[in-house]
Design a protein around this motif. Sequence first.
Motif, mmCIF file in Angstrom:
data_model
loop_
_atom_site.group_PDB
_atom_site.id
_atom_site.type_symbol
_atom_site.label_atom_id
_atom_site.label_comp_id
_atom_site.label_asym_id
_atom_site.label_seq_id
_atom_site.Cartn_x
_atom_site.Cartn_y
_atom_site.Cartn_z
ATOM 1 N N UNK A 100 0.870 -1.179 0.000
ATOM 2 C CA UNK A 100 0.000 0.000 0.000
ATOM 3 C C UNK A 100 0.908 1.229 0.000
ATOM 4 N N UNK A 101 0.569 2.223 -0.825
ATOM 5 C CA UNK A 101 1.437 3.386 -0.985
ATOM 6 C C UNK A 101 0.615 4.670 -0.951
ATOM 7 N N UNK A 102 1.131 5.679 -0.257
ATOM 8 C CA UNK A 102 0.488 6.989 -0.266
ATOM 9 C C UNK A 102 1.560 8.068 -0.367
ATOM 10 N N UNK A 103 1.355 8.992 -1.291
ATOM 11 C CA UNK A 103 2.247 10.137 -1.428
ATOM 12 C C UNK A 103 1.676 11.295 -0.609
ATOM 13 N N UNK A 104 2.536 11.957 0.136
ATOM 14 C CA UNK A 104 2.109 13.069 0.988
ATOM 15 C C UNK A 104 2.504 14.377 0.310
ATOM 16 N N UNK A 105 1.544 15.213 -0.072
ATOM 17 C CA UNK A 105 1.872 16.479 -0.721
ATOM 18 C C UNK A 105 2.823 17.325 0.127
ATOM 19 N N UNK A 106 3.787 17.948 -0.506
ATOM 20 C CA UNK A 106 4.824 18.703 0.192
ATOM 21 C C UNK A 106 4.273 19.872 0.997
ATOM 22 N N UNK A 112 4.353 19.922 13.154
ATOM 23 C CA UNK A 112 5.743 19.497 13.011
ATOM 24 C C UNK A 112 6.209 19.022 14.381
ATOM 25 N N UNK A 113 6.339 17.701 14.544
ATOM 26 C CA UNK A 113 6.647 17.129 15.852
ATOM 27 C C UNK A 113 8.079 17.491 16.263
ATOM 28 N N UNK A 114 8.175 18.060 17.478
ATOM 29 C CA UNK A 114 9.475 18.485 17.982
ATOM 30 C C UNK A 114 9.763 19.942 17.703
ATOM 31 N N UNK A 115 8.908 20.571 16.924
ATOM 32 C CA UNK A 115 9.093 21.987 16.590
ATOM 33 C C UNK A 115 8.100 22.875 17.329
ATOM 34 N N UNK A 116 6.964 22.261 17.731
ATOM 35 C CA UNK A 116 5.976 23.026 18.476
ATOM 36 C C UNK A 116 5.191 24.001 17.635
ATOM 37 N N UNK A 117 5.003 23.677 16.360
ATOM 38 C CA UNK A 117 4.247 24.562 15.489
ATOM 39 C C UNK A 117 3.626 23.755 14.362
ATOM 40 N N UNK A 118 2.673 24.370 13.675
ATOM 41 C CA UNK A 118 2.050 23.767 12.514
ATOM 42 C C UNK A 118 2.584 24.460 11.265
ATOM 43 N N UNK A 119 2.961 23.660 10.267
ATOM 44 C CA UNK A 119 3.610 24.226 9.086
ATOM 45 C C UNK A 119 3.488 23.230 7.933
ATOM 46 N N UNK A 120 4.122 23.550 6.805
ATOM 47 C CA UNK A 120 4.165 22.615 5.686
ATOM 48 C C UNK A 120 5.021 21.415 6.073
ATOM 49 N N UNK A 121 4.564 20.217 5.721
ATOM 50 C CA UNK A 121 5.265 19.012 6.149
ATOM 51 C C UNK A 121 6.673 18.931 5.575
ATOM 52 N N UNK A 122 6.909 19.519 4.402
ATOM 53 C CA UNK A 122 8.250 19.421 3.828
ATOM 54 C C UNK A 122 9.280 20.254 4.588
ATOM 55 N N UNK A 123 8.818 21.181 5.452
ATOM 56 C CA UNK A 123 9.736 21.967 6.274
ATOM 57 C C UNK A 123 10.319 21.157 7.428
ATOM 58 N N UNK A 124 9.704 20.018 7.723
ATOM 59 C CA UNK A 124 10.166 19.214 8.857
ATOM 60 C C UNK A 124 11.627 18.800 8.693
ATOM 61 N N UNK A 125 12.043 18.533 7.472
ATOM 62 C CA UNK A 125 13.434 18.125 7.248
ATOM 63 C C UNK A 125 14.389 19.287 7.494
ATOM 64 N N UNK A 126 14.014 20.474 7.050
ATOM 65 C CA UNK A 126 14.863 21.652 7.273
ATOM 66 C C UNK A 126 14.981 21.965 8.754
ATOM 67 N N UNK A 127 13.901 21.726 9.506
ATOM 68 C CA UNK A 127 13.915 22.019 10.937
ATOM 69 C C UNK A 127 14.681 20.976 11.751
#
Length: 308
Positions: A100-106, A112-127
Amino acid sequence: MRAEKRKKKKKILITIIALIAVFVFTTGGYAYYLWQKAASTVANIHQPIEKSKKRNSDIDINNQDPFSVLIMGVDERKNDKGRADSLIYMTVNAKTKTTEMVSIPRDTYTEIIGRGKTDKINHSYAFGGVQMTVDTVENLLDVPVDYFIKVNMESFRDTVDTLGGVKVNSKFAFNFEGHSFAKGNITLNGDEALAYTRMRKQDPNGDFGRQDRQRQVIEGIINEGASISSVTKFSDMFNVIEKNVKTNLTFDDMWDIQSGYKDARSNIIQHQLKGNGTKINGIYYYKVDDSSLSGITAKLKQNLDLKK
């Protein structure tokens, strides 16, 4: 003993599922050399992550337990830490022979777990790098991430050129980054493949269309990789992988997955996270529909043999 071992492993197949991961195949006198080179490469790209809190017990690949893998396509450029612009979550079940496969839009708007804020999921790597991205995906989908494969999208260029080009089927004609792409079956070199996977705004399906083109290039790489026959190309491919891929999979994991789960590749079910685009303080986000999310989560858990 060694001769017997060589005979049993005359044809080597190692698959690093991802996006770029082509591992190989050969027969002949250099098979043992390639086996050693593959093992060395995997050791050099290994990067551990924390055990998922979504798991109550360890999985056993030898027992063909269902497992999950998160493929992260990171657009890392010079002087830029990069963002996880392509996130593909997969569950693999050897017993039901289903993936089963699902692509998550960027642009998915999520905590953003560990950041304490809500944002675009692709920012999680930068953070917070791989771990923060893994934690954020687990929280969004409410499922465990057992393995990850991180691929630098820039490596598409080197990989495709090493293979001598890849074939894709473009659904429409477009121009991007100085390249022209015709509709239909076309062959791409490295620079063209990178541009082909980056274009997004001209695609009527937006991020989903971009993800489809990324999958096309990955499939093309795998198809071309299966026909590699020279030691030089093998060596070049290992060098590309070593520079551009990170994973918590071990060499033994890969071998066990290849041998024990290969039938699951014959039935791939793709899901789409439905939702709507919106702007918050002038910034575009993709807000996933709750019912779509819960439905996909249930299917992913079922394929992992987890309780809903």
